[in-house]
Design a protein around this motif. Structure first.
Motif, PDB file in Angstrom:
ATOM      1  N   ILE A   1     -37.785  -6.695  35.531  1.00 27.95           N
ATOM      2  CA  ILE A   1     -36.652  -7.238  35.474  1.00 27.95           C
ATOM      3  C   ILE A   1     -36.007  -7.099  34.250  1.00 27.95           C
ATOM      4  N   ALA A   2     -35.007  -6.271  33.858  1.00 26.42           N
ATOM      5  CA  ALA A   2     -34.406  -5.888  32.561  1.00 26.42           C
ATOM      6  C   ALA A   2     -33.354  -6.880  32.261  1.00 26.42           C
ATOM      7  N   GLY A   3     -33.288  -8.094  32.715  1.00 21.94           N
ATOM      8  CA  GLY A   3     -32.400  -9.109  32.281  1.00 21.94           C
ATOM      9  C   GLY A   3     -31.403  -9.500  33.312  1.00 21.94           C
ATOM     10  N   ALA A   4     -30.301  -9.963  32.911  1.00 19.38           N
ATOM     11  CA  ALA A   4     -29.224 -10.565  33.706  1.00 19.38           C
ATOM     12  C   ALA A   4     -28.286  -9.184  33.558  1.00 19.38           C
TER      13      ALA A   4
ATOM     14  N   CYS B   1     -37.694 -11.727  31.439  1.00 17.98           N
ATOM     15  CA  CYS B   1     -38.810 -12.332  30.562  1.00 17.98           C
ATOM     16  C   CYS B   1     -39.230 -13.885  30.818  1.00 17.98           C
ATOM     17  N   GLU B   2     -37.832 -14.484  31.112  1.00 17.72           N
ATOM     18  CA  GLU B   2     -38.027 -15.985  31.499  1.00 17.72           C
ATOM     19  C   GLU B   2     -38.637 -16.074  32.884  1.00 17.72           C
ATOM     20  N   PHE B   3     -38.311 -15.284  33.886  1.00 15.58           N
ATOM     21  CA  PHE B   3     -38.862 -15.218  35.269  1.00 15.58           C
ATOM     22  C   PHE B   3     -40.418 -14.985  35.023  1.00 15.58           C
TER      23      PHE B   3
ATOM     24  N   GLY C   1     -39.455  -9.321  25.876  1.00 12.80           N
ATOM     25  CA  GLY C   1     -38.884  -9.746  24.790  1.00 12.80           C
ATOM     26  C   GLY C   1     -37.560 -10.756  25.203  1.00 12.80           C
ATOM     27  N   GLN C   2     -37.484 -11.815  24.482  1.00 20.67           N
ATOM     28  CA  GLN C   2     -36.040 -12.544  24.409  1.00 20.67           C
ATOM     29  C   GLN C   2     -35.093 -12.114  23.495  1.00 20.67           C
ATOM     30  N   THR C   3     -34.213 -11.061  23.996  1.00 24.82           N
ATOM     31  CA  THR C   3     -33.555 -10.201  23.516  1.00 24.82           C
ATOM     32  C   THR C   3     -32.186 -10.709  23.386  1.00 24.82           C
TER      33      THR C   3
ATOM     34  N   PHE D   1     -35.449 -15.907  17.356  1.00 22.78           N
ATOM     35  CA  PHE D   1     -34.432 -15.447  16.085  1.00 22.78           C
ATOM     36  C   PHE D   1     -34.069 -13.951  16.201  1.00 22.78           C
ATOM     37  N   PHE D   2     -35.130 -13.138  16.254  1.00 23.39           N
ATOM     38  CA  PHE D   2     -35.125 -11.641  15.764  1.00 23.39           C
ATOM     39  C   PHE D   2     -34.718 -10.858  17.336  1.00 23.39           C
ATOM     40  N   GLY D   3     -35.233 -11.561  18.392  1.00 25.77           N
ATOM     41  CA  GLY D   3     -34.966 -10.693  19.678  1.00 25.77           C
ATOM     42  C   GLY D   3     -36.071  -9.711  19.669  1.00 25.77           C
TER      43      GLY D   3
END
Length: 257
Positions: A62-65, A112-114, A130-132, A162-164
């Motif tokens: 999952i590439a994010g929202a 990433c969160e899921f 990553g948390q980007t 911080f860095f994503g």
């Protein structure tokens, strides 16, 4: 079972839940979030002992929202969206069985969160995690600031946020974000074997073990999520959020203030 953007297959106590938007790298939009919640509830109603979460195609977990959808949020709209994402995280954490993230590709932001909300994580050698959010002018809003610190040190969690940073599968494993890395074409066979073994375990003992393990992390957790949710939603409407998301949609480098 299938909806428009997710599919759910249940067999022998194992439910495989697939986010099926490969052309959008399985990014989350409101419809997908709603259907994901419905599919998790259906897996619970069908008494699945194991829930495997993955993404369709070879490129993304999952590439994010969906950034194009989020870019014009007001703070109240962002707050509501954070709550929806955190509800999915909570559903995965409270699912009455073992949850496994089969990370077959990109797992950024909400993806990433899921994955972090699942009990176990297995990554393909092609996975990138990553948390980007920082490069969009925001922060993790679906639990990342809290979930990361269950798995990694405070220093590593701060660096990732911080860095994503985007970690390849090997680095993610070394940091403890995933339990193991397997060859890409072996991922689902390996996860299926894990799921079958877990589904053969005694149901009540398995769930009791999960509850006891989760209890270690729960003190203060809800307060942390509230702080994160408010901080995340409050960034919508700021110049950095507008510029970060506009740059993403327009496929250019952001020019932050």
């Amino acid at each position: 079972m299938s909806w428009n953007t997710v599919t759910l297959d249940i067999s022998d106590g194992v439910a495989r839940l697939t986010v099926d938007r490969p052309d959008a790298l399985n990014a989350m939009n409101p419809e997908t979030l709603e259907e994901l919640e419905a599919a998790i509830r259906e897996a619970e109603r069908e008494s699945a002992r194991v829930l495997v979460l993955t993404g369709a195609g070879d490129d993304a977990f999952i590439a994010g929202a969906d950034i194009d959808y989020m870019r014009e949020f007001s703070t109240p709209e962002a707050l509501a969206y954070a709550e929806r994402g955190q509800n999915i995280v909570r559903n995965l954490q409270e699912f009455p069985g073992v949850t496994i993230a089969a990370i077959n590709g990109y797992a950024f932001g909400g993806g990433c969160e899921f994955s972090l909300a699942c009990d176990l994580r297995v990554a393909s050698e092609r996975a990138i995690i990553g948390q980007t959010e920082i490069d969009l002018g925001i922060i993790p809003g679906w639990g990342g600031t809290q979930l990361l610190q269950r798995l990694v040190s405070d220093e590593v969690a701060r660096r990732l946020v911080f860095f994503g940073e985007r970690l390849d599968a090997t680095d993610a494993h070394e940091h403890g974000l995933v339990g193991e890395v397997v060859a890409h074409d072996e991922l689902y066979d390996h996860v299926d074997e894990m799921a079958a073994e877990l589904a053969s375990k005694p149901r009540h003992a398995l769930y009791a073990a999960k509850e006891a393990l989760n209890a270690f992390h729960e003190t203060g957790g809800e307060g942390g999520l509230t702080v994160e949710r408010r901080a995340w939603s409050g960034l919508f409407g700021t110049p950095d959020q507008r510029e970060g998301m506009a740059a993403f949609v327009e496929k250019r480098e952001p020019d932050f203030e």
